[in-house]
Design a protein around this motif. Sequence first.
Motif, PDB file in Angstrom:
ATOM      1  N   UNK A 178      20.005   7.300  40.285  1.00  0.00           N
ATOM      2  CA  UNK A 178      18.742   6.567  40.295  1.00  0.00           C
ATOM      3  C   UNK A 178      17.871   7.222  41.364  1.00  0.00           C
ATOM      4  N   UNK A 179      16.790   7.835  40.926  1.00  0.00           N
ATOM      5  CA  UNK A 179      15.917   8.575  41.833  1.00  0.00           C
ATOM      6  C   UNK A 179      14.810   7.695  42.375  1.00  0.00           C
ATOM      7  N   UNK A 180      14.515   7.862  43.670  1.00  0.00           N
ATOM      8  CA  UNK A 180      13.279   7.324  44.245  1.00  0.00           C
ATOM      9  C   UNK A 180      12.209   8.371  43.984  1.00  0.00           C
ATOM     10  N   UNK A 181      11.307   8.076  43.057  1.00  0.00           N
ATOM     11  CA  UNK A 181      10.312   9.049  42.633  1.00  0.00           C
ATOM     12  C   UNK A 181       9.543   9.586  43.840  1.00  0.00           C
ATOM     13  N   UNK A 182       8.987   8.708  44.661  1.00  0.00           N
ATOM     14  CA  UNK A 182       8.470   9.114  45.967  1.00  0.00           C
ATOM     15  C   UNK A 182       9.651   9.019  46.922  1.00  0.00           C
ATOM     16  N   UNK A 183      10.180  10.155  47.379  1.00  0.00           N
ATOM     17  CA  UNK A 183      11.389  10.123  48.198  1.00  0.00           C
ATOM     18  C   UNK A 183      11.213   9.287  49.461  1.00  0.00           C
ATOM     19  N   UNK A 184      12.309   8.702  49.902  1.00  0.00           N
ATOM     20  CA  UNK A 184      12.251   7.855  51.095  1.00  0.00           C
ATOM     21  C   UNK A 184      11.775   8.651  52.309  1.00  0.00           C
ATOM     22  N   UNK A 185      12.240   9.880  52.432  1.00  0.00           N
ATOM     23  CA  UNK A 185      11.819  10.706  53.564  1.00  0.00           C
ATOM     24  C   UNK A 185      10.326  10.988  53.514  1.00  0.00           C
TER      25      UNK A 185
ATOM     26  N   UNK B 299       5.327   5.091  56.119  1.00  0.00           N
ATOM     27  CA  UNK B 299       6.355   4.042  56.148  1.00  0.00           C
ATOM     28  C   UNK B 299       7.069   3.971  57.494  1.00  0.00           C
ATOM     29  N   UNK B 300       6.866   4.973  58.334  1.00  0.00           N
ATOM     30  CA  UNK B 300       7.462   4.931  59.670  1.00  0.00           C
ATOM     31  C   UNK B 300       6.914   3.769  60.503  1.00  0.00           C
ATOM     32  N   UNK B 301       5.754   3.241  60.118  1.00  0.00           N
ATOM     33  CA  UNK B 301       5.156   2.131  60.859  1.00  0.00           C
ATOM     34  C   UNK B 301       5.503   0.765  60.261  1.00  0.00           C
TER      35      UNK B 301
END
Length: 212
Positions: A116-123, A130-132
């Motif tokens: 199951x892929x995260x289309x927009x990667x978590x990194x 998303x770091x905030x």
Amino acid sequence: MTIFSGRFVVPLLTLLLLVPSFSASASALPHPMSEDGARTALDWLTVAERGTLDGYSHDRFMPEWAPKWGMCDTREIVLKRDGEAVERDASCRVVAGTWYSQYDGKMLTSEAQIDVDHLVPLANAWRSGANTWSDARRQAFANDLIRPELITVSATTNIAKGGRTPVTWRPPVTGYWCTYARSWITVKHHYALRITKEEKAALIEMLDTCRD
């Protein structure tokens, strides 16, 4: 058929009935915005230099897949949604089915072959804003069944993609580029994530295939 559990003998049918059915909202891959909508949304996204991975951890998004319905977690729901003739055991784990990998056009018949892929990667999400976020928001992002962020694909193409953006990786099936770009923009727009100048140019190039 029965299953022995400690002192109890439990009919298999009873156990299967304990697995909740999937809601209608999770029965189909979420649709991305239209091409015109994607082009408009792309112009609204903030363009900035790529952020760093300082402080990034996969666990900040996903200590594990989130439970959704009974014993079924997000991954199991996506596998059921995207597959054909999918069978699950009493714990909601997928044990059989067939899946078509939109990225590379492969037909897959074993859970060992799929991810199951995260289309927009978590990194990339981390680098893009998303770091905030709070950990709760990051976990909601990683388990989003409403936007086209999660999709079942072949494990080989998911590994090849890794955490890359359309600047350096695109689905091998060029006929999927239009949908991929629209989905990428849909997710980034909803979560107000930044894009780079190069990323925007790559997305425009992919959107241009919508008119081929």
